[in-house]
Design an enzyme around this catalytic site. Structure first.
Site, PDB file in Angstrom:
ATOM      1  N   ARG A 102      49.861  -6.278  66.519  1.00 38.25           N
ATOM      2  CA  ARG A 102      50.554  -6.229  67.616  1.00 38.25           C
ATOM      3  C   ARG A 102      48.898  -6.848  68.478  1.00 38.25           C
ATOM      4  O   ARG A 102      48.971  -7.131  69.481  1.00 38.25           O
ATOM      5  CB  ARG A 102      51.299  -5.030  68.277  1.00 38.25           C
ATOM      6  N   LYS A 135      57.309   3.494  51.107  1.00 37.70           N
ATOM      7  CA  LYS A 135      58.380   4.433  51.083  1.00 37.70           C
ATOM      8  C   LYS A 135      57.866   5.099  52.787  1.00 37.70           C
ATOM      9  O   LYS A 135      56.754   4.835  53.079  1.00 37.70           O
ATOM     10  CB  LYS A 135      57.844   5.912  50.257  1.00 37.70           C
ATOM     11  N   HIS A 188      52.396   5.368  45.829  1.00 38.21           N
ATOM     12  CA  HIS A 188      51.109   4.967  44.474  1.00 38.21           C
ATOM     13  C   HIS A 188      50.632   6.045  43.825  1.00 38.21           C
ATOM     14  O   HIS A 188      50.063   6.144  43.292  1.00 38.21           O
ATOM     15  CB  HIS A 188      50.182   5.628  46.295  1.00 38.21           C
ATOM     16  N   LYS A 228      48.423   6.098  40.015  1.00 37.56           N
ATOM     17  CA  LYS A 228      46.888   7.474  40.586  1.00 37.56           C
ATOM     18  C   LYS A 228      46.670   7.134  38.662  1.00 37.56           C
ATOM     19  O   LYS A 228      46.918   7.287  37.216  1.00 37.56           O
ATOM     20  CB  LYS A 228      47.828   8.774  40.372  1.00 37.56           C
ATOM     21  N   GLU A 255      49.453  20.879  49.139  1.00 33.68           N
ATOM     22  CA  GLU A 255      47.879  20.415  50.146  1.00 33.68           C
ATOM     23  C   GLU A 255      47.602  20.489  50.632  1.00 33.68           C
ATOM     24  O   GLU A 255      48.576  21.900  50.731  1.00 33.68           O
ATOM     25  CB  GLU A 255      49.366  18.709  50.520  1.00 33.68           C
ATOM     26  N   ASP A 292      59.722  13.474  51.758  1.00 29.94           N
ATOM     27  CA  ASP A 292      58.855  13.275  51.782  1.00 29.94           C
ATOM     28  C   ASP A 292      57.910  12.767  50.314  1.00 29.94           C
ATOM     29  O   ASP A 292      57.703  11.545  50.183  1.00 29.94           O
ATOM     30  CB  ASP A 292      57.491  13.619  52.700  1.00 29.94           C
ATOM     31  N   HIS A 296      57.614  11.035  44.676  1.00 33.98           N
ATOM     32  CA  HIS A 296      56.935  10.958  44.206  1.00 33.98           C
ATOM     33  C   HIS A 296      56.871  11.824  42.343  1.00 33.98           C
ATOM     34  O   HIS A 296      56.232  11.902  41.772  1.00 33.98           O
ATOM     35  CB  HIS A 296      54.885  12.237  44.712  1.00 33.98           C
ATOM     36  N   LYS A 338      52.972  21.781  52.645  1.00 32.41           N
ATOM     37  CA  LYS A 338      51.811  21.636  53.118  1.00 32.41           C
ATOM     38  C   LYS A 338      51.327  22.883  53.432  1.00 32.41           C
ATOM     39  O   LYS A 338      51.780  23.396  53.374  1.00 32.41           O
ATOM     40  CB  LYS A 338      51.769  20.820  54.260  1.00 32.41           C
TER      41      LYS A 338
HETATM   42  C1  BG6 Z   1      52.303  10.484  51.329  1.00 28.97           C
HETATM   43  C2  BG6 Z   1      52.812  11.662  52.037  1.00 28.97           C
HETATM   44  O1  BG6 Z   1      52.979   9.685  50.136  1.00 28.97           O
HETATM   45  O2  BG6 Z   1      51.968  11.026  50.217  1.00 28.97           O
HETATM   46  C3  BG6 Z   1      51.990  12.864  52.646  1.00 28.97           C
HETATM   47  O3  BG6 Z   1      54.327  10.652  52.850  1.00 28.97           O
HETATM   48  C4  BG6 Z   1      51.076  13.023  51.332  1.00 28.97           C
HETATM   49  O4  BG6 Z   1      52.731  13.330  52.949  1.00 28.97           O
HETATM   50  C5  BG6 Z   1      50.493  11.707  50.808  1.00 28.97           C
HETATM   51  O5  BG6 Z   1      49.354  14.083  52.539  1.00 28.97           O
HETATM   52  C6  BG6 Z   1      49.898  12.694  48.858  1.00 28.97           C
HETATM   53  O6  BG6 Z   1      49.291  11.834  48.684  1.00 28.97           O
HETATM   54  P1  BG6 Z   1      47.846  12.580  48.033  1.00 28.97           P
HETATM   55  O7  BG6 Z   1      47.568  10.254  46.570  1.00 28.97           O
HETATM   56  O8  BG6 Z   1      46.919  12.640  48.290  1.00 28.97           O
HETATM   57  O9  BG6 Z   1      48.206  13.218  46.581  1.00 28.97           O
END
Ligand code: BG6
Length: 484
Positions: free
Chosen positions: A46, A143, A173, A177, A211, A230, A235, A334
């Site tokens: 934007r 996502k 994603h 990996k 994480e 999430d 994942h 987290k």
């Molecule tokens: C994302 C989540 O899809 O993946 C995040 O929305 C998360 O909350 C992240 O931190 C983790 O990805 P990676 O590649 O750092 O393990």
């Protein structure tokens, strides 16, 4: 190998994902010589930017996120970037995008929706309206794809009204990996594992995506999602599918996705009756992480009422011949003790010991696939302790570390995935029915939690989550891998 010529349009180009992941990934692919000379990356947001303003912005992002930035490559890459100002809400600017795209009608056109899901529908409709979607187009969706099965369906319907299913690339994603792709190589390029890969030889599987960071600057989004939506819906279930699926016929996209879908459909439902026994929700409280003292989730959010989970542990079961009775313990959170993602495949103990050793000396084999950090594969085996002192046994790791074995840079998941979009290869993307099946398993858990009077259990930041998570596996006579 160079891909076919393309124009890639990135919506949300001034956002966090573009900044941290997409621009760096594209830079690397360009620097490695994968982009055709004329390929363009048309960025849109934007802000009132000129092409050059955006190039300056991108340069800063790359300086921040790319190690060993090379000046010549940087210059070449920035010259590919164009900028179009589009206000999605009012649809102003789409005509300008059309003008740019029509300069090269014959090349592949990919539209990357690096924006919130509430905008997917509007963008697709506008792309349809201005007539820039052709048989050579693709769209990439990030996502979260919805917040439950119903909203995912609505979202897929609106995007599906403009793009055909084989033009829609739903990114997870994790599938890009290196180590996750290696899981397929490990299972299907070796004869060793497959005969043992079933309930007769495997005791249980653990999948951990831990994480150490908190919700960072994303608390607003995160609070509407929570760990189950999430991380688990996408994942972790994708990882589970890759571990559990039958060998696909080939690496063809639909062969792989058909097998993953069967796994998702075979997951035993968790409902209001079983949720208490099979799931644990947690929320972090103030504690310490590597960098020192950190506040709790509610303080970070500035809202004491939130019941959003920042941790989840689940016991999943796959009701089919291969996996009947083998628990898959899934866990993510987290602000845990450590950043570590791994899959642990715990084999059964030997049936009978011929050695005169204390009970418990001979531990069952365990295969550990470390996804990050320290990517690698480890097989734990028993050996004889060297020396003349008789038959003393010891467990040792047979270790393969990617960093040591290969001296090449480990490419980011997005590098592989964006190039797959251009190539039109959907193997590492989620098909619509997979997303639906994943929600079909997640929705009843969300409903059970919503109906429950209990709040998520608190855990201190910097630990492995609430003690109920330990109890979840201990009830079955097992332990999480870090406790062994
Ligand atoms: C994302 C989540 O899809 O993946 C995040 O929305 C998360 O909350 C992240 O931190 C983790 O990805 P990676 O590649 O750092 O393990």
């Amino acid at each position: 190998i160079e891909v076919e010529d393309f124009d890639l349009v990135v919506f949300g180009a001034s956002g966090d994902l573009a900044h941290r992941k997409l621009l760096p990934a594209l830079y690397h692919r360009d620097a490695d010589g994968q982009m055709p000379e004329k390929a363009r990356i048309i960025c849109s947001a934007r802000r009132d930017y000129t092409h050059d303003d955006f190039r300056d912005y991108a340069e800063k992002a790359l300086k921040e996120h790319v190690k060993d930035l090379d000046d010549a490559h940087l210059k070449q890459f920035l010259a590919r970037l164009y900028y179009v100002k589009i206000d999605i809400a009012t649809a102003k600017g789409f005509e300008d995008l059309k003008t740019i795209l029509e300069e090269r009608p014959e090349v592949i056109r990919a539209f990357y929706l690096a924006v919130g899901p509430d905008l997917f529908g509007t963008i697709s409709e506008n792309l349809g309206r201005i007539g820039v979607v052709n048989s050579n187009s693709r769209v990439v969706m990030e996502k979260p794809i919805g917040k439950d099965g119903t909203s995912a369906k609505a979202l897929n319907d609106t995007v599906g009204a403009v793009f055909a299913e084989d033009q829609i690339f739903r990114i997870d994603h994790y599938l890009g990996k290196e180590t996750v792709q290696n899981l397929m190589a490990l299972r299907f390029a070796n004869a060793l594992f497959e005969p043992l890969w079933n309930a007769a030889h495997i005791d249980h599987v653990q999948i951990t995506v831990a994480e150490s960071l908190g919700t960072g600057g994303r608390a607003g989004y995160y609070d509407t999602a929570g760990a189950l939506r999430d991380m688990v819906q996408n994942h972790i279930l994708q990882l589970l599918c890759l571990v559990a699926m039958e060998p696909p016929e080939s690496m063809n996209a639909d062969s792989v996705r058909d097998e993953k879908l069967k796994v998702l459909k075979a997951l035993s439902p968790i409902d209001a009756q079983s949720a208490d026994r099979l799931t644990v929700r947690g929320q972090y409280r103030a504690g310490a992480s590597a960098g020192g003292a950190v506040p709790g989730y509610l303080e970070e959010l500035g809202n004491n009422e939130s019941r959003t989970e920042t941790f989840v542990a689940l016991k999943a079961e796959i009701a089919n011949w291969r996996w009947a009775g083998v628990p898959f313990y899934l866990r993510t959170g987290k602000r845990l003790a450590q950043r570590v993602s791994e899959i642990v495949v715990q084999f059964q103990p030997i049936p009978h010991s011929i050695f005169d050793v204390e009970a418990g000396t001979i531990t069952a084999n365990r295969l550990i696939i470390r996804l990050q950090p320290d990517e690698g594969v480890q097989m734990q085996v028993m050996i004889k302790d060297p020396g003349p002192g008789g038959m003393r046994l010891r467990q040792v790791p047979l270790d393969m570390s990617f960093a040591e074995a290969f001296k090449v840079r480990n490419p980011d998941a997005y590098e592989r995935l964006i190039m797959d979009v251009i190539r039109g290869n959907q193997t590492l993307f989620m098909r619509r029915d997979e997303v639906d099946a994943a929600w079909a398993w997640i929705d009843p858990i969300l409903a059970a939690w919503a109906a429950s009077k209990e709040a998520p259990k608190g855990y201190t930041a910097g630990t492995w989550g609430p003690s109920a998570s330990i109890a979840l596996v201990e009830r079955d006579g097992r332990t999480w891998s870090e406790d062994d």
